[in-house]
Structures are given as C-alpha cells and as structure tokens.
Design a protein around this motif. Structure first.
Motif, PDB file in Angstrom:
ATOM      1  N   MET A   1      -5.061  46.229  78.820  1.00  0.00           N
ATOM      2  CA  MET A   1      -4.347  46.458  77.570  1.00  0.00           C
ATOM      3  C   MET A   1      -4.730  45.354  76.590  1.00  0.00           C
ATOM      4  O   MET A   1      -4.734  44.185  76.934  1.00  0.00           O
ATOM      5  CB  MET A   1      -2.833  46.431  77.840  1.00  0.00           C
ATOM      6  N   ARG A   2      -5.076  45.754  75.383  1.00  0.00           N
ATOM      7  CA  ARG A   2      -5.461  44.759  74.381  1.00  0.00           C
ATOM      8  C   ARG A   2      -4.221  44.098  73.798  1.00  0.00           C
ATOM      9  O   ARG A   2      -3.137  44.665  73.816  1.00  0.00           O
ATOM     10  CB  ARG A   2      -6.343  45.384  73.309  1.00  0.00           C
ATOM     11  N   ASN A   3      -4.404  42.899  73.268  1.00  0.00           N
ATOM     12  CA  ASN A   3      -3.354  42.154  72.581  1.00  0.00           C
ATOM     13  C   ASN A   3      -3.631  42.166  71.088  1.00  0.00           C
ATOM     14  O   ASN A   3      -4.784  42.135  70.669  1.00  0.00           O
ATOM     15  CB  ASN A   3      -3.307  40.697  73.057  1.00  0.00           C
ATOM     16  N   MET A   4      -2.561  42.211  70.293  1.00  0.00           N
ATOM     17  CA  MET A   4      -2.694  42.151  68.843  1.00  0.00           C
ATOM     18  C   MET A   4      -1.568  41.271  68.313  1.00  0.00           C
ATOM     19  O   MET A   4      -0.414  41.452  68.679  1.00  0.00           O
ATOM     20  CB  MET A   4      -2.601  43.558  68.252  1.00  0.00           C
ATOM     21  N   ARG A   5      -1.940  40.320  67.470  1.00  0.00           N
ATOM     22  CA  ARG A   5      -0.941  39.423  66.889  1.00  0.00           C
ATOM     23  C   ARG A   5      -0.418  39.998  65.579  1.00  0.00           C
ATOM     24  O   ARG A   5      -1.147  40.662  64.848  1.00  0.00           O
ATOM     25  CB  ARG A   5      -1.537  38.045  66.664  1.00  0.00           C
ATOM     26  N   VAL A   6       0.847  39.718  65.298  1.00  0.00           N
ATOM     27  CA  VAL A   6       1.475  40.183  64.075  1.00  0.00           C
ATOM     28  C   VAL A   6       2.479  39.119  63.625  1.00  0.00           C
ATOM     29  O   VAL A   6       3.033  38.392  64.459  1.00  0.00           O
ATOM     30  CB  VAL A   6       2.151  41.567  64.291  1.00  0.00           C
ATOM     31  N   LYS A   7       2.667  39.011  62.337  1.00  0.00           N
ATOM     32  CA  LYS A   7       3.627  38.050  61.807  1.00  0.00           C
ATOM     33  C   LYS A   7       5.038  38.453  62.218  1.00  0.00           C
ATOM     34  O   LYS A   7       5.361  39.628  62.321  1.00  0.00           O
ATOM     35  CB  LYS A   7       3.513  37.953  60.292  1.00  0.00           C
ATOM     36  N   LYS A   8       5.887  37.449  62.444  1.00  0.00           N
ATOM     37  CA  LYS A   8       7.241  37.662  62.956  1.00  0.00           C
ATOM     38  C   LYS A   8       8.041  38.653  62.119  1.00  0.00           C
ATOM     39  O   LYS A   8       8.716  39.526  62.670  1.00  0.00           O
ATOM     40  CB  LYS A   8       7.951  36.299  63.031  1.00  0.00           C
ATOM     41  N   ARG A   9       7.977  38.560  60.795  1.00  0.00           N
ATOM     42  CA  ARG A   9       8.795  39.473  59.979  1.00  0.00           C
ATOM     43  C   ARG A   9       8.381  40.919  60.172  1.00  0.00           C
ATOM     44  O   ARG A   9       9.214  41.825  60.166  1.00  0.00           O
ATOM     45  CB  ARG A   9       8.769  39.078  58.508  1.00  0.00           C
ATOM     46  N   PHE A  10       7.087  41.180  60.381  1.00  0.00           N
ATOM     47  CA  PHE A  10       6.635  42.543  60.625  1.00  0.00           C
ATOM     48  C   PHE A  10       6.941  42.978  62.056  1.00  0.00           C
ATOM     49  O   PHE A  10       7.279  44.132  62.298  1.00  0.00           O
ATOM     50  CB  PHE A  10       5.153  42.685  60.294  1.00  0.00           C
ATOM     51  N   TYR A  11       6.849  42.047  62.993  1.00  0.00           N
ATOM     52  CA  TYR A  11       7.222  42.326  64.382  1.00  0.00           C
ATOM     53  C   TYR A  11       8.663  42.824  64.446  1.00  0.00           C
ATOM     54  O   TYR A  11       8.959  43.830  65.099  1.00  0.00           O
ATOM     55  CB  TYR A  11       7.050  41.047  65.212  1.00  0.00           C
ATOM     56  N   ASP A  12       9.555  42.127  63.754  1.00  0.00           N
ATOM     57  CA  ASP A  12      10.976  42.507  63.769  1.00  0.00           C
ATOM     58  C   ASP A  12      11.182  43.899  63.177  1.00  0.00           C
ATOM     59  O   ASP A  12      11.999  44.678  63.685  1.00  0.00           O
ATOM     60  CB  ASP A  12      11.812  41.479  63.013  1.00  0.00           C
ATOM     61  N   LEU A  13      10.446  44.235  62.125  1.00  0.00           N
ATOM     62  CA  LEU A  13      10.560  45.561  61.511  1.00  0.00           C
ATOM     63  C   LEU A  13      10.013  46.658  62.433  1.00  0.00           C
ATOM     64  O   LEU A  13      10.539  47.775  62.463  1.00  0.00           O
ATOM     65  CB  LEU A  13       9.832  45.592  60.164  1.00  0.00           C
ATOM     66  N   ILE A  14       8.984  46.343  63.198  1.00  0.00           N
ATOM     67  CA  ILE A  14       8.461  47.288  64.184  1.00  0.00           C
ATOM     68  C   ILE A  14       9.489  47.478  65.297  1.00  0.00           C
ATOM     69  O   ILE A  14       9.753  48.597  65.734  1.00  0.00           O
ATOM     70  CB  ILE A  14       7.105  46.808  64.745  1.00  0.00           C
ATOM     71  N   ALA A  15      10.104  46.381  65.729  1.00  0.00           N
ATOM     72  CA  ALA A  15      11.097  46.440  66.810  1.00  0.00           C
ATOM     73  C   ALA A  15      12.292  47.313  66.443  1.00  0.00           C
ATOM     74  O   ALA A  15      12.845  48.009  67.289  1.00  0.00           O
ATOM     75  CB  ALA A  15      11.556  45.030  67.179  1.00  0.00           C
ATOM     76  N   THR A  16      12.685  47.310  65.167  1.00  0.00           N
ATOM     77  CA  THR A  16      13.823  48.130  64.736  1.00  0.00           C
ATOM     78  C   THR A  16      13.414  49.558  64.394  1.00  0.00           C
ATOM     79  O   THR A  16      14.268  50.395  64.132  1.00  0.00           O
ATOM     80  CB  THR A  16      14.517  47.521  63.496  1.00  0.00           C
ATOM     81  N   GLY A  17      12.104  49.826  64.348  1.00  0.00           N
ATOM     82  CA  GLY A  17      11.620  51.153  64.016  1.00  0.00           C
ATOM     83  C   GLY A  17      11.453  51.393  62.522  1.00  0.00           C
ATOM     84  O   GLY A  17      11.045  52.470  62.101  1.00  0.00           O
ATOM     85  N   GLU A  18      11.753  50.386  61.696  1.00  0.00           N
ATOM     86  CA  GLU A  18      11.617  50.535  60.243  1.00  0.00           C
ATOM     87  C   GLU A  18      10.151  50.582  59.808  1.00  0.00           C
ATOM     88  O   GLU A  18       9.818  51.185  58.804  1.00  0.00           O
ATOM     89  CB  GLU A  18      12.310  49.377  59.527  1.00  0.00           C
ATOM     90  N   LYS A  19       9.308  49.886  60.553  1.00  0.00           N
ATOM     91  CA  LYS A  19       7.866  49.830  60.258  1.00  0.00           C
ATOM     92  C   LYS A  19       7.138  50.547  61.382  1.00  0.00           C
ATOM     93  O   LYS A  19       7.266  50.173  62.542  1.00  0.00           O
ATOM     94  CB  LYS A  19       7.416  48.363  60.175  1.00  0.00           C
ATOM     95  N   ASN A  20       6.385  51.603  61.014  1.00  0.00           N
ATOM     96  CA  ASN A  20       5.623  52.290  62.057  1.00  0.00           C
ATOM     97  C   ASN A  20       4.166  52.535  61.659  1.00  0.00           C
ATOM     98  O   ASN A  20       3.464  53.312  62.280  1.00  0.00           O
ATOM     99  CB  ASN A  20       6.299  53.597  62.478  1.00  0.00           C
ATOM    100  N   LEU A  21       3.736  51.833  60.605  1.00  0.00           N
ATOM    101  CA  LEU A  21       2.320  51.837  60.241  1.00  0.00           C
ATOM    102  C   LEU A  21       1.833  50.400  60.177  1.00  0.00           C
ATOM    103  O   LEU A  21       2.449  49.559  59.525  1.00  0.00           O
ATOM    104  CB  LEU A  21       2.103  52.507  58.872  1.00  0.00           C
ATOM    105  N   GLU A  22       0.753  50.122  60.864  1.00  0.00           N
ATOM    106  CA  GLU A  22       0.146  48.787  60.863  1.00  0.00           C
ATOM    107  C   GLU A  22      -1.230  48.910  60.223  1.00  0.00           C
ATOM    108  O   GLU A  22      -2.032  49.769  60.599  1.00  0.00           O
ATOM    109  CB  GLU A  22       0.037  48.264  62.298  1.00  0.00           C
TER     110      GLU A  22
END
Length: 109
Positions: free
Chosen positions: A1-22
């Motif tokens: 499985m590959r790893n991808m880094r993301v900034k914390k504020r975007f990580y949190d938005l992905i975790a809540t489902g608010e952000k689903n496009l990277e």
C-alpha cells in the motif's frame, strides 16, 4: 500500500467526510494510482486508509476548477482562493505535469 502525505487541516476534512477530492500533479507515483487502490494517508502524527473511487486528469488547475466542485476539494474556500493555494503548492512547471483529481473515501466509514 502506498503512503501519501497531506496537511493536517485537509486530513481532518477527509476524516469527517467533508473533503472527498484530493488534487495532485502528475508525478510518476501519482499517475500510477488506479480506481480501487487503497492508500495510507498520513500527517506527521496520524494516518488513515482511503480508497480511490475515481481518477480524473486535467491540463491545468483552471480547467479542473471549471469541472470540479471546489467545496469537495477545500470546503469553505472560494475557487479563486483555492486556485491561489494550488499554485502556491505547485508552481507552473509542476502544473504542466497534469492535474490529477483523486475521488476518495475513507475505508470503513
């Protein structure tokens, strides 16, 4: 499985489902990502597994923003501000590699 880094504020938005496009540019490792692939998304201190449910490719950030919903990329940010932010992360030489939009979902949510 590959790893991808993301900034914390975007990580949190992905975790809540608010952000689903990277959005990324066409580095070799990004151009190889396929639908169905699972990726370990990381900040400095947290990680989650996401699944790629769609991959779309554009020539420029402007073209991408005409086709995609900016609220799904950076909730609460105007398209013009998002364009400025993307160009801050990726200068013109990087944008020329192509603009990749990964539609993602958190695995297990």
């Amino acid at each position: 499985m590959r790893n991808m880094r993301v900034k914390k504020r975007f990580y949190d938005l992905i975790a809540t489902g608010e952000k689903n496009l990277e959005v990324r540019v066409g580095y070799n490792n990004i151009t190889k990502i396929q639908v169905g692939e699972r990726i370990n998304l990381q900040t400095h201190s947290e990680s989650m597994v996401i699944e790629v449910v769609g991959v779309r490719v554009y020539t420029t950030f402007g073209e991408m923003l005409e086709a995609e919903d900016s609220e799904r990329i950076a909730p609460g940010m105007k398209s013009s501000d998002l364009l400025d932010l993307l160009r801050k992360f990726y200068p013109p030489a990087k944008e020329k590699l192509g603009v990749y939009v990964l539609e993602i979902k958190q695995v297990g949510s």
